[in-house]
Every structure is written in C-alpha cells, then in structure tokens.
Design an enzyme around this catalytic site. Structure first.
Site, PDB file in Angstrom:
ATOM      1  N   LYS A  97       0.819  -1.220   0.000  1.00 46.41           N
ATOM      2  CA  LYS A  97       0.000   0.000   0.000  1.00 46.41           C
ATOM      3  C   LYS A  97       0.851   1.268   0.000  1.00 46.41           C
ATOM      4  CE  LYS A  97      -0.719   0.554   4.999  1.00 46.41           C
ATOM      5  NZ  LYS A  97       0.039   1.808   5.093  1.00 46.41           N
ATOM      6  N   THR A  98       1.984   1.259   0.721  1.00 43.63           N
ATOM      7  CA  THR A  98       2.830   2.458   0.761  1.00 43.63           C
ATOM      8  C   THR A  98       3.387   2.754  -0.625  1.00 43.63           C
ATOM      9  OG1 THR A  98       3.433   1.955   3.049  1.00 43.63           O
ATOM     10  CG2 THR A  98       4.810   3.538   1.886  1.00 43.63           C
ATOM     11  N   ASP A 131      -3.611   7.795   4.214  1.00 43.79           N
ATOM     12  CA  ASP A 131      -3.108   6.463   4.543  1.00 43.79           C
ATOM     13  C   ASP A 131      -3.829   5.946   5.785  1.00 43.79           C
ATOM     14  OD1 ASP A 131      -1.550   4.198   4.462  1.00 43.79           O
ATOM     15  OD2 ASP A 131       0.198   5.118   5.401  1.00 43.79           O
ATOM     16  N   GLU A 132      -3.940   4.621   5.919  1.00 46.17           N
ATOM     17  CA  GLU A 132      -4.567   3.975   7.092  1.00 46.17           C
ATOM     18  C   GLU A 132      -5.948   4.586   7.380  1.00 46.17           C
ATOM     19  OE1 GLU A 132      -3.306   1.374   8.197  1.00 46.17           O
ATOM     20  OE2 GLU A 132      -1.108   1.465   8.214  1.00 46.17           O
ATOM     21  N   GLN A 161      -8.132  -4.586   9.281  1.00 46.67           N
ATOM     22  CA  GLN A 161      -7.076  -4.242  10.229  1.00 46.67           C
ATOM     23  C   GLN A 161      -7.457  -3.042  11.098  1.00 46.67           C
ATOM     24  OE1 GLN A 161      -2.807  -4.894   8.994  1.00 46.67           O
ATOM     25  NE2 GLN A 161      -3.696  -4.760   6.953  1.00 46.67           N
ATOM     26  N   ARG A 179       1.516 -10.988  10.437  1.00 42.74           N
ATOM     27  CA  ARG A 179       2.855 -10.431  10.717  1.00 42.74           C
ATOM     28  C   ARG A 179       3.946 -11.409  10.282  1.00 42.74           C
ATOM     29  NH1 ARG A 179       1.596  -6.135   9.876  1.00 42.74           N
ATOM     30  NH2 ARG A 179      -0.386  -7.119   9.375  1.00 42.74           N
TER      31      ARG A 179
END
Length: 731
Positions: free
Chosen positions: A43-44, A227-228, A258, A602
């Site tokens: 995503k970044t 973002d987020e 998330q 993770r």
C-alpha cells in the site's frame, strides 16, 4: 461518469513492477476512490507512486497535493520515496500527520483561529499538569474527579468535535466535569497554548466558519490522499470532508480488516460513509500479498471471513504454501514459555536471527512469564512499544511499598509512594519533610515519623502493612500489600477512556502475585528481600536487548505494520484472546478477530500458535479453554506439535483426551472419574485456607501436580485451587 484525464499520463516507468490492481489504483482517473489494501500488499508503494504519477503527468503541481498519514515515520518514508522517484524538491509539500498539518494551517492563520503567533503545544504530560493546576484553582476534589480521568474526558470530547457547551450532561457529576472542561479551555486560551486534540478541533472550526480560508485550501488541494483510512476518528473524517468540498478528489487507502483501534476513537464505519458521501465508484482491492507464504494467508482469510459487515477481500500470494501453522498446547503458562525458548534456540541453530522473531501477546501482563524464561535462557530481547515487566509504573509502585516495608531507610521508595495513591500529601509537605531530614541528618522516614497529619497516617499505613504480613508467605504478602496500600482500588476506580489502561495495570499487578508464587517454588531463599533482589536483577539484565540481535516482545496492537520471519502468537485461550472484556461488548468479538488477523499476517515464513491449559492468576492456578479462534482455522493448515490434552471447562467437567492429535479440544463432555489420591481430600470435607478462610470441598479432580479441588468458602465464594500451591489444612 468517471472524470477522464485531459492528457493521459505517459510516464510508464513509474508503473513498471506494479501488479494489475496496483497499477489500476495508481493511474485511476481524477475521482475519489477507496483502495482496500490487504496486509503486505504494497500500500505504501501504491500511495507514493500515485502521488508521483499525478505530479509527473501534469495533473497537479506538488503544491496541489495533501497527503495525510498517522505517524511521522510514515510521512518521512513517503517523502523519502517520492524524492527517489521524482527530480523535485519535496520540502514544501503538505505531507504529514493530521496533527502536523493542522498545526501548519493554524500557524498560517493564527489570527483567524484566535491564537497568538507563537502558540505552544502541550504534550500529554503538560496537559495533565495544566488540568491539575486548574482543578486546584477551582477547588475541585481530585479524588472524586481524578485529573487523568478529566484529561481523557476532555480529549475524548474534542475528538468527537464537541466543545464543553455541546457536551450533554444529565447529572451533577457530569455537569461538574463539563465545567472543568470549559475552565480548561478558557485557561489554555488565556495562556496561548493548545493540546493535541485542540489542534484538529481548532483547525476544523477555522475551516467551518471561515469560508475564504476554506475555499482557499479547497482550491489549492485538488488531490487529498489518506493512509490507514480505517483508523480515522469522526472529527478527522469531517476535517477531510471540509477540505475535499464537492469537487476535490479523496484517495483513501486502508483495510477494514485491520481496524483495531476502536478504543482510541477510530471508526471503521468511516469507510462506508466515504463510499456514500463521495459517491465512490472505484473500490480497488489489493489482494496479492508479498510478505507471507500461502498457508499463513489461507488461515488469515478463513479467520476473518467470520466477521460481519466487511467490504471483503481475499489475500493470496504467488509463493508456495509453505509450512503449516505449528500449534502447541502446554500444560501451564510456564511450560508454554519453556517450549518457546526451546524453539527459539532451534531457530537460532537454523540461522534465523533473533531480530527476525517476534513473540506476540494480547495483554501486557503475559510478558512477565516470557521475560523470565528468556532472561533465564540468556536470550536478548526488546519490549517493543512498551516497558519490560519490572519497569512498568504500577509494578514499581508495588515494589516500592515492599522495599519501604523491608527497609525504611529507602528514601527513593518513600518518595515514590508517599502520595500514591493520592492521600493529600502535597509537594510543599514533601519539601518540608526533605528539609527536616537534611537539617537533622536523618532519613526521610525518621523525619516522617516525627511529622503529624497525613504524613503520620502514611507512616502508620506502612507499619500496619509490616505487622500484618510478618508471618505470611511471600505471595500472600504481595496480595495483602496490593489490596491494603490502595493500589488495586486506585486502578479499579478509574473510569472513562482511562479504564482500559487501568485494566492492563491491574492485570500486571495480578501477574506480580504470580511472579512471587513462582519465585517461592524456584528459589532456595523465598524471603521478601530475596524476591526484591531478584526483581532488580531481572529488570537490569539485557537492557533494551543490549545487542543488535534481539527478540521482539510486543502486544498485537503494537505489532501492526511490522513483519517478521517467525511469529509466536501466545496465550490463545478463551477470555484471554479473544479478551473477555471484548467478548462482552457489542462488536467486540469482531474487533478481536481483526486483531488476530493482524497477528497472523505479521509472519512471513513460520507461525506458531500456543496456549496453555492453565496459567497463574492472582497467585492461584486458573484453568481455561483453547481460543475459539483456533476452531475457525482450517484443520489442514495446522500441524499439532502436541497430542490433544483433556479440555477442561471453567468449572468441574472436562472432555477426556482423544487419540487424534490433529485438532484442539474445546471443552464439553462428562464429569471425570474420581482421581487417584482423592482419599486425602474428599467432597464434603471442611478445610482452611490462609487467605480465604474456612470452606467445604465440593469437587476434586486431577492427580499429582495437576490435582485440584473446588472449595466453597464462607466469605470468598466458590474457587478452584491447585493442591500443589494452595496449602490447605483440614479442619
């Protein structure tokens, strides 16, 4: 109708290496969109490449972009990546956190915002000090209205966009809190200071009431990227809507699966509102994962599919399935920690660096048993995003009481607890005490013994604790001190947003009793002095890992955004993960499942799921059941390292162990046969326990080290006790 580019961008080099979905997100037409970016889906990269694409295509100048992140680290990473992609100076671009960007706007328009040009920002500690000063001036009882609770009340309302005049107050208690809120705002205005929540609220109010400024920024920022997005609170979303207006493009990147920060005010519902408010036609799902092997992703997908009201996506990878998830059921929490240590040693032997391994837990209190095992094994570790067990505030407070009881010459211990919990001994009284001790060349304790009033009452409290615990075993000394010092009551009485943090502190204090119980069974010298020495040494060893190669210990909340070669998810028991507090609240189980989803994703290569049949709780053995989340994982993805143990219910029945080792046990079944050794302790027998008093045995099960009895105590109610630790005597 989609808004098409007037001149289609030609810089195709930016698109090289992107998968089809990433590319579709980057070169979207100029219209609002939601990018559902799964864990490890890049995503970044998509967000920064989208900005570079807009600039290089000529669709917008660098100064026409507003990019919002949640952390300064993420903002810096975005700027660094952009600098590498484009030959432009990114220094003047508006890329930053909500608070940072609001600060920038308020500095530029301080007069319109009714602020001095040099207004200062209060951090959390400064804000608390300001509230305490105000409450003293208003003659507010700080025991009835704890300053930290007021801090959360004020910040919580600001994050909902509510000034004091807008807060509904139906009772005198809340009306007084609203008065304090109003007084605090007035004090901050007089002094020219703002807290973090005020930055966003003041900026939102500025844009709301000043059409000229609002239109200026709407005209400037044609493209707003966030973002987020799943972590935005209601006020942050309203601020974004104001800036976007009716014609600007809002490009939101996030993952509803998330969303794990509801306790901080995050509202996952903002995603649905975005779709409606901005008439979003483009929902692009980034589902290809570049982090984990297939089995890990399949397990995560199966788990999260049980949640309701998802926007929906399914992670996949071009890599192989990889290893199955390794599941280990331990007899006790100590055995669980020992297993983890053994596996870590094997991983080191296989060439995996310690820094590539993470131990995750739902509650901070769980770290104590793990830390003890790691220290004993000589394995370096760091507690990420938190403090090591014996460094935590509430543990230091508790140990300070014990240190002062053991040695009244310990001035540091006295200063730490003389007014904690608050007992009306102010800073001036403490200064006078220090002056008297200096003049008479004595310890603070000697000076306190000669003082009167509330200081004298504190001396009496310590003396009474020493007297009452003189003949008690170590765990019961700990239990008595926690109860009668007021520490337990202090944290139990916290309310509002502070209640969650206080719950964790209470869990840590309970774990301190467990630490004392374990110490008694492991150490040759089980005195209070020996335990305090042990605590100091364990706190001092392997500080911050002391080496570059160190394990990571952290809560699952702290793990978001991180990745590791190997992950251990520990304490997978019902009531622990998922946590009981969440199970009992509406929507809580869904959020716990999202938290488990974050934990699973993770891991890159190897994933361990561990749980224990029993763990110490407040010095007594507590029996639990395997987490319901284990049942939601496909059996073919799991490799059980242990045969199925007998699954016990929380009370007096269990299901006999089955021969199959392929699946967990989740309770149920008939009552057990009478165990060997029941002749010593029989149902109906009257017994005495040093803490709970007299009671009658109502149930017996297990044998050897696992033997336990259920006792109905006259005053403490019914409790299961492990015979190895309970030290019962027949009456």
């Amino acid at each position: 109708m989609p808004i098409l580019w007037d001149n289609p961008p030609m810089n195709s080099s930016l698109l090289s290496g992107l998968n089809p979905e990433q590319r579709a997100a980057v070169d979207l037409p100029a219209q609002s969109a939601l990018i559902l970016a799964g864990a490890g889906s890049g995503k970044t990269r998509v967000l920064t490449t989208r900005i570079a694409w807009l600039i290089s295509s000529g669709a917008v100048s660098p100064h026409g972009i507003l990019a919002v992140t949640f952390t300064n680290k993420a903002a810096k990473e975005m700027v660094t990546r952009l600098s590498a992609m484009l030959p432009i100076n990114t220094r003047g671009m508006w890329i930053g956190t909500f608070h940072g960007l609001c600060n920038r706007m308020l500095r530029a328009h301080h007069r319109e915002a009714n602020l001095p040009q040099t207004f200062q920002i209060l951090d959390s500690g400064d804000q608390l000090s300001a509230i305490k000063r105000l409450m003293k001036a208003m003659d507010v009882d700080d025991e009835k209205y704890p300053p930290r609770e007021m801090q959360f009340f004020i910040s919580g309302n600001k994050e909902q966009g509510l000034r004091a005049s807008e807060v509904e107050a139906y009772d005198p208690y809340t009306r007084r809190k609203v008065e304090i809120y109003a007084g605090y705002d007035a004090q901050c205005q007089r002094e020219g200071v703002v807290d973090f929540s005020e930055l966003l609220l003041r900026c939102y109010e500025l844009l709301s009431r000043n059409a000229a400024i609002r239109e200026h920024y709407q005209e400037r920022f044609r493209h707003i990227l966030v973002d987020e997005f799943q972590d935005t609170n209601p006020l942050q979303y309203r601020w974004l809507k104001l800036l976007a207006g009716r014609h600007n493009v809002l490009f939101a990147v996030g993952d509803d699966d998330q969303s794990i920060y509801a306790f901080r005010g995050a509202n996952v519902g903002n995603m649905q509102e975005l779709l409606r408010d901005f008439h979003v036609e483009n929902v692009i799902k980034l589902e290809q994962n570049y982090r984990s092997h297939g089995n890990i992703l399949d397990a995560a997908n199966a788990l999260i599919s049980n949640n309701r009201n998802r926007l929906g996506k399914n992670l996949w990878t071009a890599e192989s399935g990889g290893e199955q998830l390794r599941v280990y059921e331990a007899a006790t929490d100590v055995d669980e920690a020992a297993f983890i240590v053994d596996e870590i040693r094997q991983l080191k032997y296989e060439g995996v660096n310690l820094k590539e391994i993470a131990l995750l837990y739902r509650s901070n209190a769980q770290s104590r048993v793990l830390e003890h095992a790691l220290v004993s094994a000589g394995l370096s570790y760091r507690v990420y995003g938190g403090l090591r067990f014996f460094e935590r505030q509430e543990i230091k407070h508790a140990l300070a009481y014990l240190r002062l009881m053991e040695n009244t010459d310990d001035d540091n211990a006295l200063l730490r607890i003389i007014n904690f919990p608050t007992r009306g001994i102010g800073a001036r009284s403490i200064e006078q005490l220090q002056e008297a001790a200096k003049q008479n060349n004595t310890t603070l304790w000697d000076a306190a013994a000669r003082a009167g009033g509330k200081v004298s009452a504190f001396v009496g409290l310590i003396e009474s604790l020493r007297s009452a615990t003189r003949e008690l075993p170590l765990p019961e000394i700990m239990d008595h001190v926690l109860e009668h010092s007021g520490l337990v009551a202090h944290y139990q009485n916290e309310t509002g947003a502070k209640k969650r943090e206080s719950g964790e502190r209470l869990e840590n204090l309970n774990e301190l009793v467990n630490a004392a119980t374990l110490f008694v069974h492991e150490a040759e010298d089980d005195s209070l002095t020996a335990f305090l020495t042990h605590a100091s040494l364990e706190a001092g060893e392997h500080q911050a890992g002391d080496s570059e190669d160190a394990l990571h210990l952290m809560t699952v909340h702290a793990a978001k955004g991180l990745e590791f070669h190997t992950v251990f998810i520990t304490g997978l028991e019902q009531g622990l993960f998922p946590h009981q507090n969440s199970i009992d609240t509406e929507g809580g189980l869904d959020e716990e499942r999202r938290l488990m989803y974050v934990a699973l994703t993770r891991a890159r290569r190897r994933l361990y799921l561990t749980f224990a049949q029993s763990r110490m709780l407040h010095g007594q053995v507590s029996y639990g059941m395997a987490s319901s989340f284990l049942r939601e994982l496909p059996e073919e993805l799991l490799h059980w390292l242990t045969p199925r143990f007998a699954a016990r219910k929380r009370h007096d029945s269990y299901q006999p162990a089955a021969a199959s080792a392929s699946a967990p046990s989740f309770g149920g079944g008939a009552a057990p046969a009478r165990p060997e050794g029941e002749g010593l302790w029989r149902i109906g027998q009257r017994v005495f326990h040093q803490k709970f008093g007299e009671g009658t045995i109502t149930g017996v099960e297990g044998g050897g080290a696992d033997a336990r009895v259920q006792v109905n105590f006259k005053h403490a109610g019914s409790k299961w006790l492990a015979l190895e630790y309970a030290k019962l005597t027949a009456v």
